[in-house]
Write a protein that holds these residues in place. Sequence first.
Motif, PDB file in Angstrom:
ATOM      1  N   ALA A   1     -39.818  10.117 -55.993  1.00  0.00           N
ATOM      2  CA  ALA A   1     -39.353   9.124 -55.025  1.00  0.00           C
ATOM      3  C   ALA A   1     -40.475   8.689 -54.094  1.00  0.00           C
ATOM      4  CB  ALA A   1     -38.187   9.684 -54.219  1.00  0.00           C
ATOM      5  N   LEU A   2     -41.266   9.640 -53.635  1.00  0.00           N
ATOM      6  CA  LEU A   2     -42.382   9.302 -52.754  1.00  0.00           C
ATOM      7  C   LEU A   2     -43.432   8.466 -53.480  1.00  0.00           C
ATOM      8  CD1 LEU A   2     -42.795  12.682 -50.852  1.00  0.00           C
ATOM      9  CD2 LEU A   2     -41.789  10.562 -49.987  1.00  0.00           C
ATOM     10  N   GLN A   3     -43.673   8.793 -54.743  1.00  0.00           N
ATOM     11  CA  GLN A   3     -44.619   8.015 -55.535  1.00  0.00           C
ATOM     12  C   GLN A   3     -44.089   6.595 -55.750  1.00  0.00           C
ATOM     13  OE1 GLN A   3     -45.421   9.651 -59.390  1.00  0.00           O
ATOM     14  NE2 GLN A   3     -46.991   8.151 -59.863  1.00  0.00           N
ATOM     15  N   PHE A   4     -42.817   6.466 -56.053  1.00  0.00           N
ATOM     16  CA  PHE A   4     -42.200   5.152 -56.235  1.00  0.00           C
ATOM     17  C   PHE A   4     -42.309   4.331 -54.960  1.00  0.00           C
ATOM     18  CE2 PHE A   4     -38.371   2.490 -55.743  1.00  0.00           C
ATOM     19  CZ  PHE A   4     -38.563   1.623 -56.805  1.00  0.00           C
ATOM     20  N   GLU A   5     -42.086   4.978 -53.832  1.00  0.00           N
ATOM     21  CA  GLU A   5     -42.149   4.299 -52.543  1.00  0.00           C
ATOM     22  C   GLU A   5     -43.556   3.763 -52.269  1.00  0.00           C
ATOM     23  OE1 GLU A   5     -40.646   5.245 -48.024  1.00  0.00           O
ATOM     24  OE2 GLU A   5     -41.038   6.901 -49.399  1.00  0.00           O
ATOM     25  N   GLU A   6     -44.570   4.511 -52.634  1.00  0.00           N
ATOM     26  CA  GLU A   6     -45.952   4.079 -52.435  1.00  0.00           C
ATOM     27  C   GLU A   6     -46.351   2.971 -53.396  1.00  0.00           C
ATOM     28  OE1 GLU A   6     -48.450   7.503 -52.725  1.00  0.00           O
ATOM     29  OE2 GLU A   6     -47.535   8.466 -50.985  1.00  0.00           O
TER      30      GLU A   6
END
Length: 73
Positions: free
Chosen positions: A7-12
């Motif tokens: 999720a954090l990677q997708f957000e970035e």
Amino acid sequence: MDVVNEALQFEEETTSFKSTNERIVASKKAKKLILALNERYKKTKDAKLMDIMKRLTAIKKKAEKRIKAKIVV
């Protein structure tokens, strides 16, 4: 990959959606991640997970808003 890290990677990664297809794919992936995080949140009640879900929801709404704007000409 862990759901939180994904999720954090997708957000970035998601800065702008150039094509309609990119918007649709981003919206579907955000929904999948939100549902997975929600399942984990139900068990742990971790406030950090809720914050991540809120940010992903904002990204999802932004993408869906632009999809609908394109379709309803």
